[in-house]
Write a protein that holds these residues in place. Structure first.
Motif, PDB file in Angstrom:
ATOM      1  N   ARG A   1      12.995  10.025 -19.422  1.00  0.00           N
ATOM      2  CA  ARG A   1      13.186  10.266 -17.998  1.00  0.00           C
ATOM      3  C   ARG A   1      13.921   9.069 -17.408  1.00  0.00           C
ATOM      4  N   LEU A   2      14.637   9.318 -16.309  1.00  0.00           N
ATOM      5  CA  LEU A   2      15.354   8.242 -15.642  1.00  0.00           C
ATOM      6  C   LEU A   2      14.326   7.392 -14.903  1.00  0.00           C
ATOM      7  N   MET A   3      13.991   6.243 -15.457  1.00  0.00           N
ATOM      8  CA  MET A   3      12.938   5.427 -14.851  1.00  0.00           C
ATOM      9  C   MET A   3      13.401   4.869 -13.506  1.00  0.00           C
ATOM     10  N   GLY A   4      12.485   4.848 -12.545  1.00  0.00           N
ATOM     11  CA  GLY A   4      12.839   4.406 -11.201  1.00  0.00           C
ATOM     12  C   GLY A   4      13.377   5.524 -10.341  1.00  0.00           C
ATOM     13  N   PHE A   5      13.405   6.763 -10.936  1.00  0.00           N
ATOM     14  CA  PHE A   5      13.873   7.936 -10.165  1.00  0.00           C
ATOM     15  C   PHE A   5      12.740   8.948 -10.025  1.00  0.00           C
ATOM     16  N   GLY A   6      12.721   9.625  -8.900  1.00  0.00           N
ATOM     17  CA  GLY A   6      11.740  10.680  -8.680  1.00  0.00           C
ATOM     18  C   GLY A   6      10.459  10.140  -8.091  1.00  0.00           C
ATOM     19  N   HIS A   7       9.732  11.019  -7.437  1.00  0.00           N
ATOM     20  CA  HIS A   7       8.476  10.602  -6.799  1.00  0.00           C
ATOM     21  C   HIS A   7       7.687  11.856  -6.425  1.00  0.00           C
ATOM     22  N   ARG A   8       6.365  11.781  -6.579  1.00  0.00           N
ATOM     23  CA  ARG A   8       5.530  12.913  -6.225  1.00  0.00           C
ATOM     24  C   ARG A   8       5.635  13.254  -4.747  1.00  0.00           C
ATOM     25  N   VAL A   9       5.780  12.242  -3.919  1.00  0.00           N
ATOM     26  CA  VAL A   9       5.769  12.494  -2.474  1.00  0.00           C
ATOM     27  C   VAL A   9       7.182  12.443  -1.884  1.00  0.00           C
TER      28      VAL A   9
ATOM     29  N   ALA B   1       0.647  -7.586  -5.380  1.00  0.00           N
ATOM     30  CA  ALA B   1       0.939  -7.141  -4.005  1.00  0.00           C
ATOM     31  C   ALA B   1       0.057  -5.970  -3.589  1.00  0.00           C
ATOM     32  N   ARG B   2      -0.211  -5.039  -4.518  1.00  0.00           N
ATOM     33  CA  ARG B   2      -0.958  -3.820  -4.188  1.00  0.00           C
ATOM     34  C   ARG B   2      -2.444  -4.083  -3.965  1.00  0.00           C
ATOM     35  N   THR B   3      -2.908  -5.269  -4.370  1.00  0.00           N
ATOM     36  CA  THR B   3      -4.328  -5.590  -4.194  1.00  0.00           C
ATOM     37  C   THR B   3      -4.745  -5.454  -2.738  1.00  0.00           C
TER      38      THR B   3
ATOM     39  N   PRO C   1      12.061   4.680   1.183  1.00  0.00           N
ATOM     40  CA  PRO C   1      12.523   3.645   2.120  1.00  0.00           C
ATOM     41  C   PRO C   1      12.388   2.233   1.556  1.00  0.00           C
ATOM     42  N   ARG C   2      11.470   2.051   0.639  1.00  0.00           N
ATOM     43  CA  ARG C   2      11.291   0.723   0.036  1.00  0.00           C
ATOM     44  C   ARG C   2      12.466   0.386  -0.887  1.00  0.00           C
ATOM     45  N   ALA C   3      12.997   1.428  -1.542  1.00  0.00           N
ATOM     46  CA  ALA C   3      14.120   1.203  -2.470  1.00  0.00           C
ATOM     47  C   ALA C   3      15.336   0.714  -1.700  1.00  0.00           C
TER      48      ALA C   3
ATOM     49  N   ASP D   1       0.845  -1.204   0.000  1.00  0.00           N
ATOM     50  CA  ASP D   1       0.000   0.000   0.000  1.00  0.00           C
ATOM     51  C   ASP D   1       0.874   1.244   0.000  1.00  0.00           C
ATOM     52  N   HIS D   2       0.320   2.344  -0.471  1.00  0.00           N
ATOM     53  CA  HIS D   2       1.134   3.561  -0.508  1.00  0.00           C
ATOM     54  C   HIS D   2       0.290   4.826  -0.545  1.00  0.00           C
ATOM     55  N   GLU D   3      -0.655   4.927   0.408  1.00  0.00           N
ATOM     56  CA  GLU D   3      -1.491   6.150   0.543  1.00  0.00           C
ATOM     57  C   GLU D   3      -2.319   6.370  -0.716  1.00  0.00           C
TER      58      GLU D   3
HETATM   59  C1  SDX Z   1       5.349   4.642  -8.273  1.00  0.00           C
HETATM   60  O1  SDX Z   1       2.470   7.876  -5.947  1.00  0.00           O
HETATM   61  C2  SDX Z   1       2.984   6.789  -5.507  1.00  0.00           C
HETATM   62  O2  SDX Z   1       3.022   6.566  -4.277  1.00  0.00           O
HETATM   63  C3  SDX Z   1       3.465   5.795  -6.546  1.00  0.00           C
HETATM   64  C4  SDX Z   1       4.230   4.603  -6.017  1.00  0.00           C
HETATM   65  C5  SDX Z   1       3.343   3.640  -5.246  1.00  0.00           C
HETATM   66  O3  SDX Z   1       3.887   2.860  -4.447  1.00  0.00           O
HETATM   67  O4  SDX Z   1       2.119   3.606  -5.537  1.00  0.00           O
HETATM   68  O5  SDX Z   1       5.290   5.017  -5.184  1.00  0.00           O
HETATM   69  C6  SDX Z   1       4.808   3.781  -7.194  1.00  0.00           C
HETATM   70  O6  SDX Z   1       4.638   4.957  -9.196  1.00  0.00           O
HETATM   71  C7  SDX Z   1       6.756   5.149  -8.163  1.00  0.00           C
HETATM   72  C8  SDX Z   1       7.146   6.138  -9.304  1.00  0.00           C
HETATM   73  C9  SDX Z   1       7.531   5.302 -10.518  1.00  0.00           C
HETATM   74  N1  SDX Z   1       7.723   6.137 -11.705  1.00  0.00           N
HETATM   75  C10 SDX Z   1       8.937   6.343 -12.225  1.00  0.00           C
HETATM   76  O7  SDX Z   1       9.994   5.935 -11.748  1.00  0.00           O
HETATM   77  C11 SDX Z   1       8.924   7.115 -13.549  1.00  0.00           C
HETATM   78  C12 SDX Z   1       9.987   8.210 -13.529  1.00  0.00           C
HETATM   79  N2  SDX Z   1       9.611   9.228 -12.583  1.00  0.00           N
HETATM   80  C13 SDX Z   1       8.883  10.389 -13.084  1.00  0.00           C
HETATM   81  O8  SDX Z   1       8.033  10.147 -14.154  1.00  0.00           O
HETATM   82  C14 SDX Z   1       8.340  11.281 -11.970  1.00  0.00           C
HETATM   83  O9  SDX Z   1       9.338  11.411 -11.050  1.00  0.00           O
HETATM   84  C15 SDX Z   1       7.051  10.870 -11.256  1.00  0.00           C
HETATM   85  C16 SDX Z   1       5.945  10.618 -12.201  1.00  0.00           C
HETATM   86  C17 SDX Z   1       7.285   9.650 -10.424  1.00  0.00           C
HETATM   87  C18 SDX Z   1       6.670  12.028 -10.351  1.00  0.00           C
HETATM   88  O10 SDX Z   1       6.396  13.114 -11.175  1.00  0.00           O
HETATM   89  P1  SDX Z   1       5.884  14.522 -10.566  1.00  0.00           P
HETATM   90  O11 SDX Z   1       5.709  14.450  -9.099  1.00  0.00           O
HETATM   91  O12 SDX Z   1       4.715  14.973 -11.380  1.00  0.00           O
HETATM   92  O13 SDX Z   1       7.135  15.427 -10.774  1.00  0.00           O
HETATM   93  P2  SDX Z   1       7.349  16.368 -12.010  1.00  0.00           P
HETATM   94  O14 SDX Z   1       7.066  15.645 -13.284  1.00  0.00           O
HETATM   95  O15 SDX Z   1       6.643  17.657 -11.742  1.00  0.00           O
HETATM   96  O16 SDX Z   1       8.942  16.573 -11.941  1.00  0.00           O
HETATM   97  C19 SDX Z   1       9.518  17.634 -11.201  1.00  0.00           C
HETATM   98  C20 SDX Z   1      10.821  17.959 -11.972  1.00  0.00           C
HETATM   99  C21 SDX Z   1      10.594  18.225 -13.467  1.00  0.00           C
HETATM  100  O17 SDX Z   1      11.653  19.049 -13.907  1.00  0.00           O
HETATM  101  P3  SDX Z   1      11.396  20.682 -13.996  1.00  0.00           P
HETATM  102  O18 SDX Z   1      10.152  20.888 -14.835  1.00  0.00           O
HETATM  103  O19 SDX Z   1      11.229  21.141 -12.559  1.00  0.00           O
HETATM  104  O20 SDX Z   1      12.651  21.226 -14.631  1.00  0.00           O
HETATM  105  O21 SDX Z   1      11.689  16.807 -11.926  1.00  0.00           O
HETATM  106  C22 SDX Z   1      11.907  16.314 -13.222  1.00  0.00           C
HETATM  107  C23 SDX Z   1      10.798  16.873 -14.089  1.00  0.00           C
HETATM  108  O22 SDX Z   1      11.206  16.964 -15.452  1.00  0.00           O
HETATM  109  N3  SDX Z   1      11.850  14.845 -13.131  1.00  0.00           N
HETATM  110  C24 SDX Z   1      12.667  14.018 -13.753  1.00  0.00           C
HETATM  111  C25 SDX Z   1      12.300  12.729 -13.332  1.00  0.00           C
HETATM  112  N4  SDX Z   1      11.271  12.816 -12.488  1.00  0.00           N
HETATM  113  C26 SDX Z   1      10.995  14.137 -12.361  1.00  0.00           C
HETATM  114  N5  SDX Z   1      13.683  14.246 -14.643  1.00  0.00           N
HETATM  115  C27 SDX Z   1      14.321  13.142 -15.094  1.00  0.00           C
HETATM  116  N6  SDX Z   1      14.029  11.870 -14.713  1.00  0.00           N
HETATM  117  C28 SDX Z   1      13.034  11.627 -13.840  1.00  0.00           C
HETATM  118  N7  SDX Z   1      12.735  10.370 -13.489  1.00  0.00           N
END
Ligand code: SDX
Length: 445
Positions: A315-323, A403-405, A329-331, A244-246
């Motif tokens: 985009r760098l997949m597996g990097f970044g997060h809205r929260v 798992a998320r079910t 911590p899971r990583a 789960d993740h909020e």
């Molecule tokens: C999950 O929400 C959850 O809890 C999800 C999750 C769960 O357990 O349910 O945690 C599971 O979905 C994890 C996230 C998996 N996704 C990825 O790894 C895909 C790559 N990440 C990105 O697409 C992005 O980071 C998100 C979608 C995860 C978050 O996007 P946001 O919050 O909308 O952030 P944003 O797009 O506004 O980015 C902010 C800045 C931007 O640059 P600027 O416009 O400020 O110049 O950061 C940059 C973005 O371009 N950015 C990245 C990036 N992620 C954000 N740049 C390069 N590579 C990235 N991965």
């Protein structure tokens, strides 16, 4: 009877605490109540904003919007904290197991020995699917993506278990939640077997949840298959970390689908569809594809530069997060688990792991990622472990959905039991045409 942790602490509506909204076009002022949770940011209660002021709020992507209150999961993104019903994910990953975490998410407390035994027995004895469902798979092409199969088959469950679709009947709700948790491993393993052209393997009641799944995925009728206990534990831990993740995108999808009164099977199918996206659960598959495309450490700078280039959609997949604006911590747990699994399997040289570790190191030293607080998330390391265990990349998001079910159904259950539950119906800022006269076809240019 002490308060269980499914009961909500009263939102501490700090009497007299409010924020004032001033509409300078009319000089009117509006006081909006501030609500305090147990932890986390305070919220401004805007439920009557439109009625009182004629204004909507505007928040595409819900970056500043709380859609509900909940007692299930707490995340502090700045500190990299994740807790389920108050228990840290690190403690649950180390000391608990997925069945316990399912019980905790559903019922608010860690089960005692008797409660756990009863729950595990109930789940175990619902792992088989209706035999008629096997035919459903044969309608798919063998190369169908497992997530396409999962979304279709889970959506069809309400046709096979129609007796548990009355959401107003607590017993039917209980049965449906347990059936979903019990049958997801069977459905996912069947999707995998179907893609291989191998026969389906029935669940076994003598194996625990994770081992049963591995047995259904990797055994064949021709010979005995013993699940490696280290891999069974690693699989169970991966399930815990994804439980789960909020209010993430797929959970919000499940909640809003459920708010219309749709049956739980249909709501979970909606969650599967949302999770499939590469920005969400589909990222674990995308990470492995990305690491494969990078191919060697010396190409990492090229991909780092592409990720920073606004003109490049990469985009760098597996990097970044809205929260999380800190390390997910899971990583951290998954990174450790990947080393354990590779070591147990005697895999000394996993180039993709080497690339992942080097990529993480370089990214975390690069200003672009540091300034934007972009850290590895749950999807960055999970795929490396799953690959070592023998799963193809196409199965990774299906395992995430499995798992998320538990989280989806716990959140659905909490939403359905809301005393003042309403259908979710956001509004909009309209930017289209104003009224204009209809033009007959023979008068159009
Ligand atoms: C999950 O929400 C959850 O809890 C999800 C999750 C769960 O357990 O349910 O945690 C599971 O979905 C994890 C996230 C998996 N996704 C990825 O790894 C895909 C790559 N990440 C990105 O697409 C992005 O980071 C998100 C979608 C995860 C978050 O996007 P946001 O919050 O909308 O952030 P944003 O797009 O506004 O980015 C902010 C800045 C931007 O640059 P600027 O416009 O400020 O110049 O950061 C940059 C973005 O371009 N950015 C990245 C990036 N992620 C954000 N740049 C390069 N590579 C990235 N991965």
């Amino acid at each position: 009877m002490s308060k269980t942790h499914t009961e909500k602490n009263p939102s501490k509506r700090a009497d007299g605490e409010y924020v004032t909204l001033i509409d300078h076009s009319s000089d009117k002022q509006y006081n909006l109540s501030v609500l305090h949770g147990t932890e986390g940011p305070k919220v401004i209660d805007i439920q009557s904003l439109y009625k009182d002021t004629g204004f909507f709020t505007y928040d595409p992507g819900y970056t500043s919007t709380g859609s509900c209150d909940s007692t299930i999961t707490f995340i502090d993104g700045e500190k990299g904290i994740l807790r389920h019903r108050g228990y840290s994910i690190e403690n649950l990953a180390e000391h608990s197991d997925y069945m316990e975490v399912c019980y905790l998410l559903l019922y608010g407390e860690l089960p005692n020995a008797e409660q756990k035994s009863d729950f595990v027995h109930e789940i175990t004895y619902h792992t088989m699917v209706h035999e008629q469902l096997l035919g459903f798979y044969r309608g798919f092409r063998r190369d169908a993506h497992p997530m396409a199969i999962m979304a279709g088959v889970v959506g069809a469950l309400s046709a096979f278990y129609h007796e548990n679709t009355d959401i107003n009947d607590p017993e039917q709700r209980r049965m449906a939640t347990h059936q979903l948790i019990a049958k997801m491993p069977t459905i996912a393993a069947m999707a995998y077997k179907y893609s291989l052209g191998q026969p389906f393997v029935y669940p076994r009641n003598d194996l625990d949840y994770a081992e049963n799944f591995l047995h259904m995925a990797f055994s064949v009728p021709c010979e005995d298959y013993q699940v490696n206990p280290v891999l069974g534990r690693a699989m169970d831990r991966i399930f815990i970390l994804h439980a789960d993740h909020e209010q993430n995108a797929s959970t919000s999808t499940v909640r809003i689908a459920g708010s219309s009164g749709a049956n739980p099977f249909a709501c979970i199918a909606a969650g599967i569809a949302s999770l499939w996206g590469p920005a969400h659960g589909g990222a674990n598959e995308a990470v492995l594809n990305m690491l494969g495309e990078i191919g060697s450490k010396d190409r990492i700078p090229e991909f780092i530069n592409r990720a920073k280039d606004k003109n490049d959609p990469f985009r760098l997949m597996g990097f970044g997060h809205r929260v999380y604006k800190n390390y997910d911590p899971r990583a951290a747990v998954l990174r450790e688990s990947s080393h354990q699994v590779l070591s147990e399997l005697g895999i000394k040289d996993e180039p993709l792991l080497d690339i992942a570790i080097e990529l993480e190191k370089i990214a975390l030293e690069d200003d672009y990622f540091v300034e934007r607080k972009l850290f590895p998330n749950v999807d960055f390391y999970s795929g490396i472990t799953l690959r070592a265990m023998g799963f193809p990349t196409s199965m990774y998001t299906a395992l995430f959905a499995l798992a998320r079910t538990a989280g989806w159904i716990a959140q659905w259950k909490e939403m359905i039991k809301e005393p003042h539950q309403k259908i979710g119906r956001p509004r909009q800022l309209y930017l289209g045409s104003q009224e204009r006269p209809y033009v007959l076809l023979n008068k159009r240019g």
